[in-house]
Scaffold this motif. Structure first.
Motif, PDB file in Angstrom:
ATOM      1  N   GLN A   1      -1.823 -29.278 -29.228  1.00 34.56           N
ATOM      2  CA  GLN A   1      -2.359 -28.766 -27.846  1.00 34.56           C
ATOM      3  C   GLN A   1      -1.165 -27.975 -27.427  1.00 34.56           C
TER       4      GLN A   1
ATOM      5  N   ARG B   1      -2.482 -23.504 -26.069  1.00 33.93           N
ATOM      6  CA  ARG B   1      -1.932 -23.524 -24.916  1.00 33.93           C
ATOM      7  C   ARG B   1      -2.187 -22.510 -24.295  1.00 33.93           C
TER       8      ARG B   1
ATOM      9  N   PHE C   1     -11.060 -30.045 -29.215  1.00 35.73           N
ATOM     10  CA  PHE C   1     -10.311 -31.269 -29.000  1.00 35.73           C
ATOM     11  C   PHE C   1     -10.718 -32.540 -29.628  1.00 35.73           C
TER      12      PHE C   1
ATOM     13  N   THR D   1      -1.547 -33.487 -21.968  1.00 34.99           N
ATOM     14  CA  THR D   1      -1.695 -33.617 -23.559  1.00 34.99           C
ATOM     15  C   THR D   1      -1.233 -34.777 -24.199  1.00 34.99           C
TER      16      THR D   1
ATOM     17  N   THR E   1      -4.901 -25.617 -22.851  1.00 31.82           N
ATOM     18  CA  THR E   1      -3.873 -26.536 -22.337  1.00 31.82           C
ATOM     19  C   THR E   1      -3.360 -25.990 -21.075  1.00 31.82           C
TER      20      THR E   1
END
Ligand SMILES: *[C@@H]1O[C@H](CO)[C@@H](O)[C@H](O)[C@H]1NC(C)=O
Ligand SMILES: *[C@@H]1O[C@H](CO)[C@@H](O)[C@H](O)[C@H]1NC(C)=O
Ligand SMILES: *[C@@H]1O[C@H](CO)[C@@H](O)[C@H](O)[C@H]1NC(C)=O
Ligand SMILES: *[C@@H]1O[C@H](CO)[C@@H](O)[C@H](O)[C@H]1NC(C)=O
Ligand SMILES: *[C@@H]1O[C@H](CO)[C@@H](O)[C@H](O)[C@H]1NC(C)=O
Ligand SMILES: *[C@@H]1O[C@H](CO)[C@@H](O)[C@H](O)[C@H]1NC(C)=O
Length: 414
Positions: free
Chosen positions: A358, A364, A98, A378, A368
């Motif tokens: 995300q 996801r 990320f 997010t 996420t």
């Protein structure tokens, strides 16, 4: 930090850190060079004092070439960085990438910003070319859906689809939340007398049938007619699966809408003031991104969540210092029932790419929607990791309703 030193994690962590460092150094180099040169590098005459000269016939008969450093043009630096990002894509586990994706996106943002301000076309084209190639490699969903004419400049095309100066309300809904969407549209137009255009976003006819769309249109009694956007016509759904993605459509609805300034509202949001006031909100005008907090819940209950945030956010912004999730390890920071974004700002636009990523299918499913609940976190995370400015409304959320309810949600007296 401990997991970075664990034997199994050693190699990927090392590669990641090196990659970030290399990207940072190259970016600095690029940003601080005085202006964009597109000339190729000059031939550098070796300095006999420092180089092993293997050609015995070599005679240095030009004293002014002494002590000249190699000249690297901005063009080659830009292309090298672009190629580096493209050749070393980010693989699963996405959980560890990320922050890295945020850093890469900041380079993308700087290229876009520089291109926008570049007065001459050679430099501009060079930057836009690098931007497009890297954007598609980081964010594959930006490509056109299959069956539509592919273009090699999806970012420029997307930006060109935003109407300059426009603003509007974007409401993603399926048939399942039709009732709420109808209430929201009716309230905005007929009770609060808002005249902002409203766009309803859905994922194909299965999600919201033509009949249901007609039903919604009829609610509007004044102001501009309701607009509709089938998100499957904008983005390549193969890495997204938005038809079955629930909350995931929201970020893509914000990105795909032709409004430049987007007020993204859940179908079940309830407004007490016209949505127009959000556009004049000083936090929105100042930063281009206005967010609202969730309820302040669960201090120290999900420590793995807080640890993960810390592992990805290496350069926390001033905005994050106000977050009680960041400073006191609460669990829920953002709510996304209402999000206001200005896509004319390159930092916000690129942050929105990250937010969409995300919410893409693989990410996801892996991270996420596992570590956090749905798309809620997010938004701030994408803005934070890409170095965009944003501001939360000051207070954490409150609750209206009954503490005890029966099976149908009605008040149950104690
Ligand atoms: C230096 O000068 C000589 C004679 O003019 C020439 O033959 C030679 O190519 C020159 N060397 C370089 C490196 O320019
Ligand atoms: C010597 O090298 C400099 C720098 O490359 C160049 O500008 C200059 O023209 C050269 N002079 C001669 C006499 O070749
Ligand atoms: C970027 O430049 C390369 C080489 O000139 C070219 O082949 C490619 O089509 C360009 N791509 C874009 C998106 O402009
Ligand atoms: C693709 O391009 C062709 C030729 O420019 C055009 O006729 C056609 O309508 C385009 N198709 C789509 C789906 O945009
Ligand atoms: C929405 O559509 C789906 C698929 O057509 C259907 O299964 C579902 O019952 C519908 N929901 C409502 C509330 O009409
Ligand atoms: C909206 O318009 C109606 C009709 O003109 C008016 O009665 C009502 O007070 C207006 N509502 C607001 C919030 O201004």
């Amino acid at each position: 930090m401990i997991s970075l030193l664990a034997p199994r994690g050693l190699r990927p962590a090392w590669i990641g850190i090196t990659a970030i460092a290399a990207a940072a150094i190259l970016t600095l180099f690029f940003l601080y060079s005085p202006r964009l040169q597109t000339t190729t590098s000059r031939v550098v005459v070796p300095d006999p004092a420092n180089h092993i000269v293997t050609d015995p016939s070599y005679v240095d008969n030009n004293t002014t070439t002494k002590n000249v450093s190699p000249v690297v043009s901005d063009a080659s630096l830009t292309n090298r960085l672009a190629q580096y990002f493209i050749d070393y894509p980010l693989h699963p586990p996405y959980k560890e990438h990320f922050g890295e994706l945020g850093q890469r996106s900041q380079v993308l943002r700087d290229w876009l910003t520089l291109a926008d301000h570049s007065p001459e076309s050679t430099g501009k084209n060079l930057l836009l070319n690098a931007t497009e190639r890297v954007a598609v490699s980081l964010y594959p969903f930006l490509e056109k859906p299959k069956g539509q004419n592919a273009t090699d400049k999806p970012v420029s095309d997307l930006r060109a689809s935003f109407e300059p100066g426009s603003a509007g309300v974007v409401i993603p809904t399926s048939n399942n939340t039709l009732r709420f969407a109808a209430h929201l549209v009716g309230t905005m137009r007929s009770v609060l007398n808002s005249t902002l255009p409203i766009q309803i976003v859905y994922a194909g006819d299965e999600d919201l049938s033509p009949d249901d769309r007609t039903r919604l249109s009829r609610i509007v009694e004044s102001g501009p007619p309701l607009e509709f956007l089938d998100i499957l016509t904008v983005f390549d759904d193969s890495t997204l699966q938005l038809q079955t993605g629930g909350w995931a459509i929201k970020a893509f609805a914000a990105l795909g809408s032709h409004f430049e300034r987007v007020i993204l509202a859940d179908a079940d949001a309830v407004f007490f003031q016209p949505p127009e006031v959000l556009l004049d909100h000083e936090a929105f005008v100042r930063t281009g991104a206005l967010l609202f907090h969730d309820r302040l819940l669960w201090k120290n209950v999900f420590p793995e969540r807080n640890e993960w945030y810390r592992s990805q956010i290496r350069q926390p912004s001033a905005a994050l210092d106000k977050s009680l999730v960041w400073t006191e390890d609460y669990a829920e920071e953002g709510d996304s029932g209402l999000v206001v974004l200005d896509k004319s700002r390159t930092d916000i636009l690129v942050a929105l790419f990250h937010i969409c990523w995300q919410n893409s299918y693989d990410v996801r499913e892996e991270v996420t929607y596992k570590i956090t609940y749905g798309d809620k976190e997010t938004w701030w995370l994408g803005l934070e990791l890409t170095g965009a400015t944003y501001e939360f409304s000051g207070h954490y959320g409150g609750i209206v309703g009954w503490e005890q309810v029966d099976s149908r949600g009605r008040h149950k007296p104690e």
